[in-house]
Scaffold this active site. Structure first.
Site, short mmCIF file in Angstrom:
data_model
loop_
_atom_site.label_atom_id
_atom_site.label_comp_id
_atom_site.label_asym_id
_atom_site.label_seq_id
_atom_site.Cartn_x
_atom_site.Cartn_y
_atom_site.Cartn_z
N HIS A 120 0.86 -1.19 0.00
CA HIS A 120 0.00 0.00 0.00
C HIS A 120 0.89 1.24 0.00
O HIS A 120 1.71 1.43 0.90
CB HIS A 120 -0.93 0.00 1.23
CG HIS A 120 -2.02 -1.02 1.11
ND1 HIS A 120 -2.48 -1.75 2.17
CD2 HIS A 120 -2.73 -1.42 0.02
CE1 HIS A 120 -3.45 -2.56 1.74
NE2 HIS A 120 -3.61 -2.38 0.45
N GLU A 127 1.78 3.81 3.00
CA GLU A 127 2.23 3.29 4.28
C GLU A 127 3.76 3.32 4.34
O GLU A 127 4.44 2.29 4.39
CB GLU A 127 1.63 1.88 4.48
CG GLU A 127 0.10 1.96 4.50
CD GLU A 127 -0.62 0.62 4.34
OE1 GLU A 127 0.05 -0.43 4.39
OE2 GLU A 127 -1.86 0.64 4.18
N ARG A 169 -3.20 4.95 -2.14
CA ARG A 169 -3.06 3.62 -1.55
C ARG A 169 -2.75 2.52 -2.59
O ARG A 169 -1.98 1.61 -2.35
CB ARG A 169 -4.38 3.28 -0.83
CG ARG A 169 -4.61 1.83 -0.47
CD ARG A 169 -6.00 1.71 0.17
NE ARG A 169 -6.43 0.34 0.35
CZ ARG A 169 -6.24 -0.37 1.47
NH1 ARG A 169 -5.59 0.16 2.49
NH2 ARG A 169 -6.70 -1.59 1.57
N HIS A 216 2.49 -3.60 6.85
CA HIS A 216 1.56 -2.50 6.52
C HIS A 216 1.59 -1.48 7.65
O HIS A 216 2.28 -1.65 8.65
CB HIS A 216 0.13 -3.04 6.43
CG HIS A 216 -0.16 -3.90 5.24
ND1 HIS A 216 -1.00 -3.51 4.23
CD2 HIS A 216 0.27 -5.14 4.90
CE1 HIS A 216 -1.09 -4.45 3.32
NE2 HIS A 216 -0.33 -5.47 3.69
N GLU A 244 0.42 -4.74 10.98
CA GLU A 244 0.11 -3.31 10.90
C GLU A 244 1.01 -2.60 11.90
O GLU A 244 0.86 -2.77 13.12
CB GLU A 244 -1.36 -3.04 11.26
CG GLU A 244 -2.37 -3.74 10.35
CD GLU A 244 -2.55 -3.09 8.98
OE1 GLU A 244 -1.99 -2.01 8.75
OE2 GLU A 244 -3.24 -3.71 8.15
#
Ligand code: 0X9
Ligand code: ZN
Length: 413
Positions: A179, A182, A237, A304, A379
């Site tokens: 993405h 990020e 994104r 991510h 994440e």
């Protein structure tokens, strides 16, 4: 008359060209957290998000936990009025998104080290990242080699750094930046590569790791999108492949794991657009091909941001994979080791329960089809204070704690 019309059209064309080349500005945009307390309030918030096509930065993890939203200035008043009418609590997290963007990225600060060497004090654009990879090969030719896993729609290489101390060993795969916005993800891949290369032969733990495993690190899985976040739109994104009306596919919805299922969109303009077919995109195909080309992948990590979660399969179903308990045992070891470094709190568990349903994701496909027994989606920082605009002084601590988590996980299998 004809002259005047021609002049007008020249002015129009020039005007359009200027508009087209101007980078997206987020002047006056805010990031807010909304706190729905009941199912009805959640529903109301979702209606507003859908109706105004708001960019939802995070989703609520159950009632009483916040939803982060990017709010354009022209909607701020109406949005806040609608919430206050319904007595739904809202807090402002970022007052002016553009101001934060300008503190990072092009031209704001000089790097502290030579080009082509690691520097974890600033974010790097794609050219800089790739020259850092070249620099790592030049500095550690017996340890690092590079290969290209694929080429993007716009013609950029998707590069992988292979770190190996010699004869082939089981592989630890780490990809970053699928993405585009990020940025902390790609920065963390660079930190990990730095640890591996500088530590081999001097740091006992790293030496043991590289005597047991090969590492394949893809620091920028979405080069077109990443480049676009540097030059045009910091909050992009997807990748940049063209489709009717809009550009870009969410590459983490494009794998062949219940393709087109829950948490995806068939509308090309959506941020969750899954693409025309599974593996239609060069980026997801590159990960697929690279993983299938490897004999023995022991673990697969996809980094991510943001939310601070250490996630296991599945995203396409709430059913649990056969070895769920084992994957979660290792996730817990990782999270404990991560938390011990700087006290950063993480949660762990399967994607569908811990964040939301999301079909077509990489870790599900790698687990189901490439048969890698340990696959994790992570994440990274933070929990929405800065969101995707994580300040550069958090690159180093994020790298340190994430690497500690990954090392502990590897040592636990
Ligand atoms: O929606 C996603 O793809 C991930 N969240 S993000 O905010 N980074 O976009 C969550 C999906 C979970 N799957 C993996 N992380 N592989
Ligand atoms: Zn992501």
């Amino acid at each position: 008359m004809v002259r005047a019309a021609m002049r007008l059209s020249v002015v129009l064309v020039l005007g359009l060209a200027v508009l087209a080349s101007a980078a997206t500005s987020y002047h006056g945009y805010k990031v807010v957290s909304v706190w729905p307390k009941t199912h009805h309030e959640s529903w109301t918030v979702q209606q507003l998000v859908n109706g105004w096509e708001l960019d939802q930065w995070s989703s609520s993890r159950g009632l009483g936990s916040p939803v982060d939203l990017l709010l354009p200035p022209k909607l701020t008043k109406r949005f806040l009025a609608a919430l206050s009418q319904q007595h739904i609590h809202v807090t402002v997290k970022i007052n002016d998104v553009q101001q934060l963007i300008e503190q990072q990225g092009p031209g704001h600060k000089r790097r502290s080290t030579l080009p082509g060497t690691f520097d974890h004090t600033v974010y790097h654009n794609l050219g800089e990242i790739y020259s850092i990879l070249d620099g790592a090969v030049a500095a550690f030719p017996h340890l690092v080699s590079l290969y290209t896993a694929g080429t993007t729609y716009e013609g950029r290489d998707i590069r992988v750094a292979k770190v190996s101390s010699g004869e082939p060993k089981p592989v630890i795969w780490i990809d970053c930046g699928i993405h585009a916005r990020e940025w902390i993800s790609s920065a963390t891949c660079q930190y990990i590569l730095d640890q591996l290369t500088s530590g081999y032969g001097s740091d006992g733990q790293v030496t043991d790791l590289l005597d047991t495993y090969d590492f394949h690190i893809m620091p920028c899985a979405n080069p077109d999108g990443y480049n676009y976040t540097w030059n045009e739109d910091r909050l992009w994104r997807k990748n940049r492949s063209p489709h009717t009306l809009c550009k870009g596919v969410d590459c983490n919805r494009n794998f062949d794991s219940d393709f087109g299922g829950a948490g995806t969109s068939d509308i090309p303009c959506s941020d969750l657009y899954h693409g025309p077919s599974a593996f239609s995109e060069r980026e997801s195909a590159a990960v697929r091909d690279a993983v299938l080309a490897l004999d023995d992948v022991a673990m697969f990590y996809s980094l991510h941001s943001y939310a601070q979660l250490w996630m296991t399969p599945y995203g396409y179903t709430t059913d649990l994979p056969a070895n769920y308990d084992e994957q979660v045992r290792v996730a817990e070891v990782s999270v404990r080791a991560l938390e011990a470094v700087h006290g950063t709190q993480y949660q762990y568990g399967n994607i569908a329960d811990i964040i939301y349903m999301a079909a077509g994701g990489s870790i599900d496909w790698v687990y189901d089809t490439a048969k890698v027994p340990y696959t994790y989606g992570v994440e990274l920082r933070d929990q929405g204070e800065y969101g995707f605009l994580l300040p550069e002084d958090q690159i180093l601590p994020t790298g340190e704690e994430t690497w500690a988590g990954i090392v502990a996980g590897i040592n636990a299998i």
